[in-house]
Design an enzyme around this catalytic site. Structure first.
Site, PDB file in Angstrom:
ATOM      1  N   HIS A  78      -3.970  -0.688  -4.699  1.00  0.00           N
ATOM      2  CA  HIS A  78      -5.168  -0.984  -4.549  1.00  0.00           C
ATOM      3  C   HIS A  78      -5.824  -0.466  -5.940  1.00  0.00           C
ATOM      4  CE1 HIS A  78      -5.012  -0.826  -0.158  1.00  0.00           C
ATOM      5  NE2 HIS A  78      -4.161   0.065  -0.404  1.00  0.00           N
ATOM      6  N   SER A  91       0.737  -1.254   0.109  1.00  0.00           N
ATOM      7  CA  SER A  91      -0.123   0.017  -0.040  1.00  0.00           C
ATOM      8  C   SER A  91       0.970   1.236   0.032  1.00  0.00           C
ATOM      9  CB  SER A  91      -1.075   0.085   1.171  1.00  0.00           C
ATOM     10  OG  SER A  91      -1.990   0.825   0.854  1.00  0.00           O
ATOM     11  N   GLU A 121     -13.489  10.276 -12.649  1.00  0.00           N
ATOM     12  CA  GLU A 121     -13.392  11.339 -13.517  1.00  0.00           C
ATOM     13  C   GLU A 121     -12.370  11.135 -14.716  1.00  0.00           C
ATOM     14  OE1 GLU A 121     -12.697  15.199 -11.278  1.00  0.00           O
ATOM     15  OE2 GLU A 121     -13.145  13.674  -9.639  1.00  0.00           O
TER      16      GLU A 121
END
Lengths: 284, 284
Positions: free
Chosen positions: A187, A145, A163
């Site tokens: 992720h 991560s 977006e």
């Protein structure tokens, strides 16, 4: 890319047992069941001979997260596991940093906030020694991560999804420079980060985008090989053939145009040649 | 791709005023402010000479959505606007279907459920006549959201995001076959649909993936040109160079491997040559 030249590996006892690699984990790795990725890390560090340091300082609860990984690596049979609970920038000189790093066969950086991690250790003799020992194939480094995000020179420190790609979709910062030629996102499909990694790569077309799903690891091995292991995929975004982009002159909120990105989706077992920039077919 | 040969355009009064095109709108087009996309549709249909049919049958509230577009197109100066409130499969023969279609210079398919739309009109003389008139450059067709999704032969009828690409991420069905060589996805970056369009393209590598953001239109013009207009981007996923994929033999839940997808992100003003499969740089 890692300058891993097999000839320069110095013959020390410790380097005999480790399988030198940088393991870039997309977060959310299995900590309870098979624990394949964490097990592979311990194995790479020397298995029953592994001496592992945990760097939990990306987290705001370093003692809790440090303890969790301490117990896992101990349970997986590592010889010695130590949490380096760094809470301010360490003031080692190089001999001190080297003495510290050389106690370990593997280092594991936890999740949390990549800005916090880099703020505490980037450009310190400690971090520079880690990078040096990796190049000498004397140590294994893993990061999950935030610890994965920090691997590049350019680091995505934040951003959005949902977006069109545009410059304000992401915040960039400087990472630990362990794998300077890549920009990591983690992720990856889980948090729908394709647009943000494409946006980052449009701004840095001299790098390679590497998006890593949860419970999945991109293992950067000697000889310029990236190997995939785990439950999801690793996405490689190669801007080497980009023939046009409006990145330089459009406003931050305007949608980007990028022609000719090359994208590879790689599931477990797949390999990618980082120098040649080609995926290696499983049968080869 | 559309077989639009300029030579075959028949010289009729109606075809003089329209700018033949298929307008594939990513949903969420501005209906209140500038209304650029809807205005462009009316203009393409002949402006003050436009005779527009609205097909609202993707929606479960066809009278409401039909009325909304009716008022917009009337307000934008169309000569005549009619809602074709199709609630069961029409039983026209070809002369009847042709007589109906030939009353209009433009047809607009609303959002809703693409399965509902196709269930009602796919493969009817009505839909086949529309496709024929497009090829003859005698009509303009626009579809938004579900009306966009239905444009291809292969149609994404449902799916998820937030997961690694795998076959169960999407449901595929058969569309209206207006633009047979593309697979459309809409609300594209807005709903994080990159992974699902890549998954669809992995299953149909003879097609071209076209992902269209909200308030954005991919305009398929004669001479094999795709032109982008609007607030977001159009993403083209070209599998023409895919050298390896595990799509054929992995289970539905297993992550996909796909080597060498070529991806273009195209903002407003950009063009793409559908036959040559190359983006055209803005300066050209």
């Amino acid at each position: 890319m890692l300058n891993l030249d097999e000839d320069i590996a110095i013959d020390r006892g410790m380097t005999q047992i480790i399988k030198s690699a940088v393991m870039v984990i997309g977060g959310g790795e299995d900590k309870v069941q098979d624990r394949k990725i964490l097990k592979a890390f311990v194995e790479n560090c020397g298995g029953s001979q592994a001496c592992i340091a945990i760097i939990p300082c990306a987290s705001r609860e370093p003692d809790i997260i440090g303890r969790i990984y301490h117990d896992i690596f101990t349970d997986l049979g590592a010889k010695q596991v130590e949490v380096l609970d760094i809470r301010e920038r360490p003031h080692h000189d190089y001999p001190q940093a080297e003495a510290l790093v050389d106690r370990f066969t593997g280092i594991f950086m936890t999740g949390g906030d990549q800005l916090r991690l880099c703020g505490l250790i980037a450009d310190t003799p400690f971090a520079i020694t880690i990078a040096k020992r990796i190049n000498e194939q004397k140590i294994v480094l893993a990061g999950t991560s935030a610890g994965a995000a920090a691997m590049g020179y350019h680091m995505i420190s934040g951003g959005s999804s949902g977006e069109s790609p545009h410059k304000e979709l992401i915040n960039m910062s400087t990472g630990l420079n362990i794998l300077p030629e890549i920009i990591v996102d983690q992720h990856f499909h889980n948090r729908n980060r394709m647009a943000r990694l494409m946006t980052a790569i449009a701004a840095h077309p001299d790098r390679l985008g590497v998006g890593i799903d949860e419970d999945t690891v991109a293992i950067f091995e000697p000889n310029h090989i990236l190997r995939v292991m785990g439950r999801g995929t690793v996405t490689v975004i190669d801007p080497g053939e980009v023939s046009y982009s409006n990145q330089l002159w459009v406003s931050g909120s305007a949608p980007l145009t990028i022609h000719n990105l090359r994208v590879h989706i790689l599931a477990t077992g797949c390999k990618y040649h980082l120098l040649k920039r080609i995926p290696i077919s499983p049968s080869v």
